[in-house]
Design a protein around this motif. Sequence first.
Motif, short mmCIF file in Angstrom:
data_model
loop_
_atom_site.label_atom_id
_atom_site.label_comp_id
_atom_site.label_asym_id
_atom_site.label_seq_id
_atom_site.Cartn_x
_atom_site.Cartn_y
_atom_site.Cartn_z
N GLU A 1 16.80 9.45 -16.73
CA GLU A 1 16.37 9.59 -15.34
C GLU A 1 15.22 8.64 -15.03
OE1 GLU A 1 15.18 13.08 -12.14
OE2 GLU A 1 15.17 13.56 -14.26
N SER A 2 15.36 7.87 -13.93
CA SER A 2 14.26 7.01 -13.49
C SER A 2 14.45 6.64 -12.03
CB SER A 2 14.17 5.74 -14.34
OG SER A 2 15.25 4.89 -14.06
N TYR A 3 13.35 6.27 -11.40
CA TYR A 3 13.32 5.89 -9.99
C TYR A 3 12.47 4.63 -9.87
CZ TYR A 3 15.10 10.54 -9.76
OH TYR A 3 15.89 11.63 -9.98
N ILE A 4 13.04 3.57 -9.31
CA ILE A 4 12.32 2.32 -9.12
C ILE A 4 12.10 2.15 -7.62
CG2 ILE A 4 12.37 -0.19 -9.38
CD1 ILE A 4 14.18 0.29 -11.85
N PRO B 1 0.81 -1.22 0.00
CA PRO B 1 0.00 0.00 0.00
C PRO B 1 0.85 1.28 0.00
CG PRO B 1 -0.82 -1.55 1.64
CD PRO B 1 0.48 -2.10 1.14
N ILE B 2 2.02 1.23 0.62
CA ILE B 2 2.90 2.41 0.63
C ILE B 2 3.44 2.67 -0.78
CG2 ILE B 2 5.12 3.31 1.45
CD1 ILE B 2 4.52 1.89 4.13
N VAL B 3 3.90 1.61 -1.43
CA VAL B 3 4.40 1.76 -2.81
C VAL B 3 3.26 2.22 -3.72
CG1 VAL B 3 5.48 0.58 -4.77
CG2 VAL B 3 6.27 0.09 -2.44
N GLY B 4 2.05 1.68 -3.48
CA GLY B 4 0.89 2.10 -4.26
C GLY B 4 0.54 3.57 -4.06
N ASN C 1 7.24 -9.02 -5.79
CA ASN C 1 6.92 -7.82 -5.03
C ASN C 1 6.48 -6.72 -5.98
OD1 ASN C 1 7.71 -9.02 -2.59
ND2 ASN C 1 9.83 -8.41 -2.89
N TYR C 2 5.50 -5.96 -5.54
CA TYR C 2 4.97 -4.81 -6.28
C TYR C 2 6.09 -3.80 -6.49
CZ TYR C 2 1.54 -1.05 -7.11
OH TYR C 2 0.79 -0.03 -7.63
N ARG C 3 6.25 -3.33 -7.71
CA ARG C 3 7.33 -2.41 -8.04
C ARG C 3 6.81 -1.35 -9.01
NH1 ARG C 3 12.43 -5.09 -10.95
NH2 ARG C 3 10.82 -5.60 -12.45
N ILE C 4 7.23 -0.12 -8.77
CA ILE C 4 6.87 0.96 -9.70
C ILE C 4 8.14 1.60 -10.24
CG2 ILE C 4 4.69 1.43 -8.52
CD1 ILE C 4 6.03 4.04 -7.44
#
Length: 138
Positions: free
Chosen positions: A104-107, A67-70, A92-95
């Motif tokens: 530039e990107s952030y995972i 839920p935090i990543v969401g 695991n859920y990943r964005i």
Amino acid sequence: MKAELTWQEAKAHTQAMQLEIAALIPKDAVILIDQKKKGVLLSCNKTQHNWNASTTLTVAEGTELEPIVGAIEAHYRANGAKVSVDRNVDENYRIQIDPPAPGESYIVSEGLSPNEIRIASGSACFTLPEGVYPGGDF
């Protein structure tokens, strides 16, 4: 980001963005923030590189991470950022947040331990000054 970005500026911006993302995690859940002081350079193309490193947040045991990543995903989507979602090899859920700057990107995903959130990042692409070797820590 300006066209003539230095590696120092790219690193500073990327570290600031890591902390901006970390600030979206409920404060009462966060035990420790470990932001890497050094990173590595990876090639963007024949002439440019980007700075890569991570920040790991240790959260209180029992904290539900998905839920935090969401919520982080929803925040960036609501602000017009390009965000993609998948599951990593551990399911695991990943964005992935992709700002408009090339490279530039952030995972954001669960970390290596059950009570970690990891923010892996790459800066916008930049050209190193002539004579600067891209290997080693930056």
